[in-house]
Enzyme design. Structure first.
Site, short mmCIF file in Angstrom:
data_model
loop_
_atom_site.label_atom_id
_atom_site.label_comp_id
_atom_site.label_asym_id
_atom_site.label_seq_id
_atom_site.Cartn_x
_atom_site.Cartn_y
_atom_site.Cartn_z
N THR A 98 0.87 -1.18 0.00
CA THR A 98 0.00 0.00 0.00
C THR A 98 0.91 1.24 0.00
O THR A 98 1.34 1.66 -1.06
CB THR A 98 -0.98 -0.01 1.20
OG1 THR A 98 -0.26 -0.23 2.40
CG2 THR A 98 -2.03 -1.09 1.02
N THR A 111 -0.88 -2.63 7.85
CA THR A 111 -1.07 -4.06 7.88
C THR A 111 0.27 -4.70 7.60
O THR A 111 1.01 -4.24 6.74
CB THR A 111 -2.06 -4.52 6.81
OG1 THR A 111 -3.34 -3.99 7.15
CG2 THR A 111 -2.16 -6.03 6.76
N GLU A 135 7.05 4.18 8.21
CA GLU A 135 6.61 5.49 7.71
C GLU A 135 7.45 6.64 8.24
O GLU A 135 7.49 6.89 9.44
CB GLU A 135 5.14 5.70 8.05
CG GLU A 135 4.23 4.85 7.17
CD GLU A 135 2.77 4.98 7.52
OE1 GLU A 135 1.95 4.62 6.68
OE2 GLU A 135 2.47 5.47 8.61
N THR A 140 -9.70 11.20 4.61
CA THR A 140 -10.55 10.13 4.05
C THR A 140 -11.66 10.75 3.23
O THR A 140 -12.15 11.83 3.53
CB THR A 140 -11.17 9.28 5.17
OG1 THR A 140 -11.65 10.14 6.20
CG2 THR A 140 -10.14 8.33 5.75
#
Lengths: 404, 404
Positions: free
Chosen positions: B152, B189, B277, B404
Site C-alpha cells: 500500500t 497491515t 513510515e 478520508t
C-alpha cells in the site's frame, strides 16, 4: 492568562513565596515554598514509574509519617538518578525549611522537576529558601509567582480554587500545577499542590484524594504522550483552620469535600492537557458500555494514546477506522457488532456497520479546540472519561531538536 | 531495490502471478496469487486485534482445516468492518481461485489490505483472478510483481529466500512481505507469505512458525508506532516437493528448518521496519538481565514505543534519562541501582549512576541508520531483541495530511 490573585494561600493559615535562586540558565523563577501555619493533614500520590527521583523517595517517607508543615519545590533540575547524594540534597532542602519555620524536616515535602542526572546546586537552593522564608506572606503576588516558579517548558502557569460549605462554614481549596507532556530537556513531570483549610482526618483525606485523581478527566485520566515521568507528585495539605465541625466519615460532608477536591483536580488537569507540548486539540474520549471500569479505562487510554488517532485528529480526518483499530488493540473484550462510534454529535459507526454521515459537519467538530469522541461498547455498564491531545510536528520539534 | 528473481516460486511446485485489477485509483498493481501444485501443509498467525477484517475471519477457519493450495491477496481495500457482505466477498475470492485451480474454496487463504469500511469491487477482483490464473507460471517477473502487488504505502517491495539441507537434499524457503507502519489511508497491515518445498507435518510447521515470529528481531518483535492492524497475517505453505526425508519431531531437522524459517522472517521483518513510515533510523533495543523473558519483552517494547525515546534518537540526542524513564514505566520490576545503559559501544549509565561519556562518539553512533541501545537490568537471565524506529515530522505528515 490572568491568574486569580490567591489560590494556594486562599485557604486560611497558608502562606507562600517564590523567586529565582539561579538553577535555570534563563534566570526564570525556579523555587516555590508553601507553608501551613499549623501542622496539616497530608495525602499524596506519586509516580508509578519504577525509576523515581530522590524527592519522590524522600517525599513518600515524609508524607507517610504524619502531619506536614510545608512544600518546597524547585524547577530546572529534577534530582533523578543522582544516588545517595541526591537523597542528601532533598533532605537538605527539607532541613533548611524546617530550621527556618521551626518544624521537623520530616514535616516538609520536597519536589524537583527538570533535567535528569544532574545534581542540584544545593547552596544556591538553601540560600534561596532563606530568602523565601523572609518573604513568606509579605508579597501579594506570592501565589502567581509560585505557580510560575514550578514550571519548566509549560507555556503558562496553572492554578484553580474551589469553595464548599461544611455545616454553615465556608471551606476553601486552592491548587497550583505544572506539566506539559515530555518537558525539555528530559521529561515531563506533573506536579500539583493543593491546600485547604478543611478539618478532615488523614484517612478520609487520602480517600478523597484517591477518588479525585482517579475521577473522570482528572490527573490519572489524561495523557499527553503515554510517557510517565519519574517525578509525578500530587499532594494536598489540610490544616483545619476554617474552624468548621470536623469532617467525619458519616454524613454528606466527605462527599461534598471529595466533590470539591475532584472539581479542583479536574480543573488543573484540563489546564495541563490544554498546555500539552505542541498540541492544537484536546481529545475528550468517553467510553461507555464496557464490561467493567478497568476495561473502559483500557479502551479510553488505547484510543487517546494511539498515534494513528492523534494524527487523524490533527489532520481533521473523521477516520473512524483508526478508532476501531485502537479500540480493538486495547486488550479489553470488544464485540465489533455491538460497537457504536460518535465524533461530536455525529454517529459514524453503529453496531458493527459504517453509517453514512455528513463529512463537513464532522470536520466542523474536528476544527474545534476540544474534540469529543464517544465510544459505546454495548456490553455493560463500565464507563470512563479520558483526556488526550493530537500529535503535531511541533511536538517532534520540541522533543527532537533539543540536545542535552 | 533489486529483487531476487524468484522467492515465493523458488521452492519446487509453487507458481505465482500478479497484476492490476483496478482497485487502486493510481492503477498500481493490486492483486497477487500464489499457488502450490499439490496440497501444502499450512501454518498461519493472525492479528491479535479484537476488531478484524473479513479475510482474517475466513482465513482463520480455512487454515485450521487442513492442507492449502493457494493464497489470494489484494491491496487498496482491507475488507474490514464490512459485515456479512465482506465475509461473502472474501469467500467469493476463495471460490474463484478454487474453481480455476480445481481445489476446495477452504484450501484458499484470502488476504486484503488497504482502506477500512469499504466493500471490495468483487467483480473486478474475480475477473482479475481469472486473468492471473491464466498467467500462472508464464511470467518470469511473477515474483517481483507479486511482492509489488501486496503493497500500500510501502516505498519498496520486500522479499527474501533461504535454503538448508535436510539429509542430503536442499530445501528452499521463499517469502514476500508488506508493512510500513500506519499505512495510508487508514492503517498499517503487516502481511508475509512464505512458501517452502519442505516435507514437514503441520504440528511441527506450526511450532516452527511460532518460534520464528517470536524470535528476537522478528515479526512479533518490531513496532513502527505501537498500533496494531486489523489484518496482520503471516502464513507459510509447505508442499513437500523437495523430495527429502520428511522432517520428524526428533533429530536435528526441525531445528534446522526452524532456524532457516526464523532467518527468513527476520530478514523480512527488518525490511518492514527499515521502510517504516517517515523513519530515518532503525532502533535495535537489546535487553538482558531481566528476571524473565516476558519482562525483557515488556522493557524492550516500552523503550521502542516511547515517543520520548523515538524523538531523542531522531534528534541525535544521547538522552539516557528518557531511556531510564521508559524502562521504569514498562511495568517490569526494575532496580535502578542494577541498571546499565549503552548507546552503541558507549556506556552512559552504569549500575544506577550516570557515567561521563564522549558525547561526540555517541552522536556519531546516533547518526548511523541503525542505532543500537543495550539495556542490562542486572536481575536475571531474560533477554530480548526488538526493532523500533524514530518518530519524525514526515510520519505526522503521512498520517495527518491525508483526508478520508
Amino acid at each position: 492568562m490572568k491568574l486569580p490573585i490567591r489560590h494556594v494561600t486562599a485557604p486560611a493559615g497558608f502562606r507562600a513565596a517564590a523567586g529565582t535562586c539561579g538553577i535555570k540558565p534563563s534566570g526564570a523563577p525556579d523555587l516555590a515554598l508553601i507553608v501551613s501555619d499549623v501542622p496539616a493533614r497530608c495525602a499524596a500520590v506519586f509516580t508509578q514509574n519504577a525509576v523515581v527521583g530522590a524527592p519522590v523517595i524522600v517525599g513518600r517517607k515524609h508524607t507517610a509519617r504524619g502531619p506536614m508543615r510545608a512544600i518546597i519545590c524547585n524547577s530546572g533540575i529534577a534530582n533523578v538518578a543522582t544516588g545517595q547524594r541526591g537523597i542528601n540534597d532533598a533532605l537538605a532542602m527539607c532541613g533548611t525549611v524546617a530550621k527556618n519555620i521551626e518544624c521537623k524536616p520530616t514535616e516538609v515535602l520536597p519536589c524537583s522537576t527538570g533535567v535528569i542526572g544532574q545534581r542540584l546546586p544545593i547552596e544556591k537552593i538553601t540560600a534561596g529558601i532563606d530568602r523565601l522564608t523572609e518573604a513568606l506572606g509579605r508579597n501579594k503576588r506570592a501565589d502567581a509567582d509560585g505557580a510560575q516558579a514550578i514550571l519548566t517548558t509549560d507555556t503558562r502557569p496553572k492554578a484553580a480554587r474551589r469553595s464548599v460549605n461544611i455545616g454553615s462554614t465556608r471551606i476553601t481549596l486552592g491548587g497550583i500545577a505544572k506539566g506539559s507532556g515530555m518537558i525539555a530537556p528530559n521529561m515531563a513531570t506533573m506536579l500539583a499542590f493543593v491546600t485547604t483549610d478543611a478539618d478532615i482526618a488523614a484517612p478520609l483525606l487520602r480517600q478523597a484524594l484517591k477518588a479525585a485523581v482517579n475521577a473522570d478527566a482528572s490527573f490519572n485520566r489524561l495523557s499527553v504522550d503515554s510517557d510517565t515521568s519519574t517525578s509525578d507528585t500530587v499532594a494536598v495539605l489540610a490544616n483545619g483552620m476554617a474552624g468548621h465541625r470536623p469532617i467525619r466519615s458519616s454524613g454528606a460532608d466527605p462527599r461534598k469535600f471529595t466533590e470539591a477536591l475532584t472539581e479542583l483536580c479536574r480543573d488543573l488537569a484540563y489546564q495541563i492537557i490544554a498546555d500539552g507540548e505542541g498540541i492544537e486539540h484536546v481529545i475528550r474520549v468517553r467510553v461507555s458500555g464496557a464490561r467493567s471500569q478497568p476495561d473502559a479505562l483500557r479502551v479510553a487510554r488505547s484510543v487517546a494514546d494511539s498515534p494513528l488517532v492523534k494524527t487523524a485528529v490533527h489532520g481533521l480526518d473523521p477516520n473512524w477506522g483508526r478508532l476501531a483499530m485502537a479500540i480493538g488493540k486495547s486488550g479489553a473484550p470488544v464485540k465489533p457488532d455491538r460497537l457504536t462510534l460518535r465524533i461530536g454529535r455525529t454517529t459514524v459507526f453503529r453496531r458493527g456497520a459504517p453509517r453514512p454521515f455528513n463529512a463537513s459537519a464532522v470536520r466542523k467538530t474536528l476544527k474545534r479546540f476540544e474534540v469529543p469522541i464517544d465510544i459505546d461498547l454495548g456490553s455493560g455498564k463500565g464507563s470512563c472519561e479520558f483526556l488526550g491531545c493530537d500529535l503535531t510536528r511541533q511536538y517532534i520539534t520540541i522533543n527532537a531538536d533539543y540536545h542535552t
